[in-house]
Design a protein around this motif. Structure first.
Motif, PDB file in Angstrom:
ATOM      1  N   CYS A  24      32.667  31.880  34.131  1.00 28.21           N
ATOM      2  CA  CYS A  24      32.000  32.160  35.406  1.00 28.21           C
ATOM      3  C   CYS A  24      31.151  33.431  35.277  1.00 28.21           C
ATOM      4  O   CYS A  24      31.596  34.427  34.712  1.00 28.21           O
ATOM      5  CB  CYS A  24      33.022  32.330  36.518  1.00 28.21           C
ATOM      6  SG  CYS A  24      34.046  30.868  36.787  1.00 28.21           S
ATOM      7  N   CYS A  64      38.886  32.248  28.235  1.00 25.74           N
ATOM      8  CA  CYS A  64      38.756  31.270  29.311  1.00 25.74           C
ATOM      9  C   CYS A  64      37.517  30.423  29.057  1.00 25.74           C
ATOM     10  O   CYS A  64      36.471  30.941  28.650  1.00 25.74           O
ATOM     11  CB  CYS A  64      38.639  31.987  30.658  1.00 25.74           C
ATOM     12  SG  CYS A  64      38.444  30.895  32.077  1.00 25.74           S
ATOM     13  N   CYS A  90      32.605  36.821  36.676  1.00 24.14           N
ATOM     14  CA  CYS A  90      33.913  37.271  36.189  1.00 24.14           C
ATOM     15  C   CYS A  90      33.809  38.700  35.650  1.00 24.14           C
ATOM     16  O   CYS A  90      33.153  38.948  34.637  1.00 24.14           O
ATOM     17  CB  CYS A  90      34.404  36.328  35.086  1.00 24.14           C
ATOM     18  SG  CYS A  90      35.952  36.827  34.323  1.00 24.14           S
ATOM     19  N   TYR A  91      34.464  39.649  36.340  1.00 29.60           N
ATOM     20  CA  TYR A  91      34.398  41.042  35.907  1.00 29.60           C
ATOM     21  C   TYR A  91      34.978  41.212  34.515  1.00 29.60           C
ATOM     22  O   TYR A  91      34.595  42.118  33.769  1.00 29.60           O
ATOM     23  CB  TYR A  91      35.134  41.954  36.904  1.00 29.60           C
ATOM     24  CG  TYR A  91      36.636  41.838  36.856  1.00 29.60           C
ATOM     25  CD1 TYR A  91      37.386  42.560  35.934  1.00 29.60           C
ATOM     26  CD2 TYR A  91      37.316  40.979  37.719  1.00 29.60           C
ATOM     27  CE1 TYR A  91      38.756  42.439  35.868  1.00 29.60           C
ATOM     28  CE2 TYR A  91      38.692  40.863  37.659  1.00 29.60           C
ATOM     29  CZ  TYR A  91      39.402  41.587  36.739  1.00 29.60           C
ATOM     30  OH  TYR A  91      40.768  41.450  36.665  1.00 29.60           O
ATOM     31  N   ASP A 113      45.742  32.573  39.522  1.00 31.17           N
ATOM     32  CA  ASP A 113      44.313  32.307  39.744  1.00 31.17           C
ATOM     33  C   ASP A 113      43.877  31.132  38.874  1.00 31.17           C
ATOM     34  O   ASP A 113      44.251  31.069  37.691  1.00 31.17           O
ATOM     35  CB  ASP A 113      43.463  33.513  39.339  1.00 31.17           C
ATOM     36  CG  ASP A 113      43.454  34.613  40.378  1.00 31.17           C
ATOM     37  OD1 ASP A 113      44.338  34.603  41.261  1.00 31.17           O
ATOM     38  OD2 ASP A 113      42.575  35.488  40.307  1.00 31.17           O
ATOM     39  N   ASP A 128      42.514  31.768  32.495  1.00 32.68           N
ATOM     40  CA  ASP A 128      42.777  30.967  33.692  1.00 32.68           C
ATOM     41  C   ASP A 128      44.275  30.709  33.810  1.00 32.68           C
ATOM     42  O   ASP A 128      44.980  30.548  32.803  1.00 32.68           O
ATOM     43  CB  ASP A 128      42.026  29.636  33.596  1.00 32.68           C
ATOM     44  CG  ASP A 128      42.058  28.872  34.904  1.00 32.68           C
ATOM     45  OD1 ASP A 128      41.110  28.994  35.690  1.00 32.68           O
ATOM     46  OD2 ASP A 128      43.048  28.138  35.151  1.00 32.68           O
ATOM     47  N   HIS A 142      30.345  29.356  38.573  1.00 30.70           N
ATOM     48  CA  HIS A 142      31.008  28.613  37.509  1.00 30.70           C
ATOM     49  C   HIS A 142      29.977  28.078  36.513  1.00 30.70           C
ATOM     50  O   HIS A 142      28.836  27.755  36.874  1.00 30.70           O
ATOM     51  CB  HIS A 142      31.813  27.454  38.105  1.00 30.70           C
ATOM     52  CG  HIS A 142      32.728  26.787  37.131  1.00 30.70           C
ATOM     53  ND1 HIS A 142      32.311  25.834  36.230  1.00 30.70           N
ATOM     54  CD2 HIS A 142      34.061  26.953  36.898  1.00 30.70           C
ATOM     55  CE1 HIS A 142      33.337  25.426  35.506  1.00 30.70           C
ATOM     56  NE2 HIS A 142      34.402  26.095  35.882  1.00 30.70           N
ATOM     57  N   SER A 174      29.239  42.185  36.628  1.00 36.29           N
ATOM     58  CA  SER A 174      29.659  41.953  35.252  1.00 36.29           C
ATOM     59  C   SER A 174      28.439  41.924  34.343  1.00 36.29           C
ATOM     60  O   SER A 174      27.293  41.796  34.799  1.00 36.29           O
ATOM     61  CB  SER A 174      30.403  40.620  35.155  1.00 36.29           C
ATOM     62  OG  SER A 174      29.513  39.548  35.404  1.00 36.29           O
ATOM     63  N   GLY A 186      35.282  36.623  30.966  1.00 37.25           N
ATOM     64  CA  GLY A 186      36.027  35.580  30.272  1.00 37.25           C
ATOM     65  C   GLY A 186      35.149  34.671  29.430  1.00 37.25           C
ATOM     66  O   GLY A 186      34.169  34.105  29.912  1.00 37.25           O
ATOM     67  N   ASP A 198      41.528  37.899  31.308  1.00 38.14           N
ATOM     68  CA  ASP A 198      40.345  37.042  31.243  1.00 38.14           C
ATOM     69  C   ASP A 198      40.727  35.584  30.934  1.00 38.14           C
ATOM     70  O   ASP A 198      39.976  34.865  30.288  1.00 38.14           O
ATOM     71  CB  ASP A 198      39.364  37.567  30.193  1.00 38.14           C
ATOM     72  CG  ASP A 198      39.998  37.722  28.809  1.00 38.14           C
ATOM     73  OD1 ASP A 198      41.196  37.412  28.665  1.00 38.14           O
ATOM     74  OD2 ASP A 198      39.298  38.149  27.866  1.00 38.14           O
ATOM     75  N   SER A 215      39.463  29.655  42.662  1.00 37.08           N
ATOM     76  CA  SER A 215      38.120  30.205  42.528  1.00 37.08           C
ATOM     77  C   SER A 215      37.115  29.061  42.595  1.00 37.08           C
ATOM     78  O   SER A 215      36.959  28.297  41.645  1.00 37.08           O
ATOM     79  CB  SER A 215      37.989  30.965  41.209  1.00 37.08           C
ATOM     80  OG  SER A 215      36.714  31.547  41.087  1.00 37.08           O
TER      81      SER A 215
END
Length: 471
Positions: free
Chosen positions: A118, A114, A121-122, A214, A180, A256, A369, A125, A178, A251
């Motif tokens: 972000c 991705c 992001c757990y 998402d 978009d 971001h 994360s 990504g 991971d 999101s």
């Protein structure tokens, strides 16, 4: 083509009698077909193990009044083993292993990577790795077909969905880990592109689970992405189609990459650069909301509104108060887009009211994360709690004697969700810690490598097949 002998045909006849195969539903489990001496297509008999499993399954259908309400663990999986015989994607796996996948799978990563990056992001990504040599960043079309065809065939053989009654796991799947949602499409062997609508419906038909979409947005100058988003908005604004999906998640958050850069520029005193990148981000998200406005009436449009609590240590620029300011600017630009379209003020006020209702709640307690450690103080409660959970998870795996010690919490609920990587490898995660398993689906790309799985992959604590088979 080899011509089947009369003895084989007789064997097939006796085989059908043995398991009582007299319905179209059961006949479907006997392919592939071959020709007999009369030129008719007849099924090839399966293995003895398959015959025994079929006999066991038939006995359960006859003796259990609630058969269609069962979940897979209500059956004796040792007796059922073999019912998967001949389904290519399950080659090398037994029914205890397949049952674990069916009862835990929550993410099927058809694309990896991705560009939004972000901080919260757990899944950590990051931009997709380059596909070359032994590395891939997406599932092949052949593997996607094998996956969906395989689970559909297995469910038809069972007479119910293997994903049913998943002990408090959310009753849906995602097509990403991971990645978009705007990047979820695959190209088949003939060069045809299959977008999220097609992929989602194929997965729902196979697994019996709806999907979630998402997105953290897209560049409005990306014409392909914009056309794809407009297509989704039009398709899912139809109430009949809206029922096929759980929800669309937008999101919109200060984590971001663009806002992260803005905060860095401000701290460095580069205020013009900070203002410029903020305008780019707020323009982008206003366009996202404008494009997906038709989904408001379906009730399927949701915000993933996340930020640091206003008191969180070391999080200046990423707090809820900062997010609220971002929203104010985005909504002002969204209102301008409606005006340019020619909507009257009363309608605009009504739409904006609906949009603002989506942000009534902001999640201020994300899982920590690896990237979030760069924002929060290590003394913050979010960081300390996440570390505590990871230590507990590792102890749980190390001390597990049976697979239930891994899967279930003290209340008997499912503790981990399953993640299927693009190469068929299977992982378990609670979105704080991720554990590899020895399970892998029989994909054509099973020997290919993907980007490392996050969060906090515990490569030294593999969940072994012997533990999975301890049921």
């Amino acid at each position: 083509m080899r011509i089947q002998s009369i003895n084989t045909v007789n064997t097939h006849y006796n085989y059908n009698r043995a398991i009582g195969a007299n319905s179209k539903a059961l006949e479907r489990i006997y392919h592939p077909y071959t020709l007999n001496f009369k030129g008719n297509f007849v099924p090839k008999p399966k293995s003895l193990q398959f015959i025994k499993a079929s006999e066991y399954l038939k006995s359960q259908r006859l003796t259990r009044k609630n058969f269609k309400d069962l979940e897979i663990y209500d059956l004796n999986l040792s007796e059922l083993n073999g019912i998967q015989d001949g389904i290519k994607v399950f080659a090398g796996l037994n029914m205890k292993e397949i049952a674990l996948i069916g009862q835990t799978i929550s993410e099927a990563a058809i694309k990896r990577g991705c560009n939004n990056i972000c901080s919260h992001c757990y899944a950590g990504g990051s931009p997709p790795i380059k596909e070359e040599g032994e590395h891939i960043n997406k599932m092949s079309w052949n593997d996607f077909e094998a996956l969906t065809d395989g689970f559909k065939e297995l469910n038809e053989r069972l007479g119910f969905s293997i994903t049913r009654n998943r002990k408090n796991l959310d009753p849906y799947m995602t097509l990403f880990h991971d990645a978009d949602g705007m990047d979820l499409y695959l190209t088949d062997n003939e060069g045809k592109e299959h977008d999220f609508i097609e992929l989602s419906e194929r997965m729902r038909d196979s697994f019996g689970l709806k999907n979630v979409f998402d997105t953290a947005g897209w560049n409005p100058n990306n014409k392909k992405a914009q056309m794809r988003a407009e297509k989704y908005a039009q398709y899912y604004s139809n109430p009949e189609n809206a029922r096929k999906i759980v929800q669309f998640n937008l999101s919109v958050n200060p984590y971001h990459l663009m806002h992260t850069k803005e905060v860095a520029f401000e701290k460095a005193g580069e205020f013009e650069r900070a203002k410029k990148i903020r305008n780019i981000y707020t323009d982008r998200m206003a366009n996202v909301l404008y494009t997906f406005t038709p989904l408001l009436e379906t009730g399927k449009l949701h915000f993933l509104a996340r930020a640091a609590a206003n008191y969180s240590l070391g999080t200046e620029g990423f707090q809820e108060q900062d997010l609220r300011k971002l929203y104010d600017e985005i909504f002002q630009k969204l209102e301008l887009l409606y005006r340019q379209e020619g909507k009257d003020k009363k309608l605009i006020d009504d739409i904006l009211g609906q949009v603002k209702m989506l942000i009534s709640y902001v999640d201020t307690y994300p899982s920590a994360s690896e990237r979030l450690l760069k924002i929060y103080s290590r003394e913050d409660e979010v960081i300390k709690n996440s570390q505590k959970i990871r230590r507990r998870n590792i102890r749980q795996i190390k001390n597990a004697k049976t697979v239930n010690d891994v899967l279930l919490d003290k209340h008997g609920f499912m503790h981990y969700a399953g993640l299927l990587d693009s190469n068929g490898k299977y992982y378990l995660t609670d979105f704080y810690t991720t554990f590899p398993t020895e399970l892998s689906l029989n994909f054509e790309n099973k020997d290919k490598k993907t980007a490392p799985i996050k969060p906090y992959l515990q490569e030294n604590h593999v969940i072994k097949r012997s533990l999975i088979n301890s049921l």
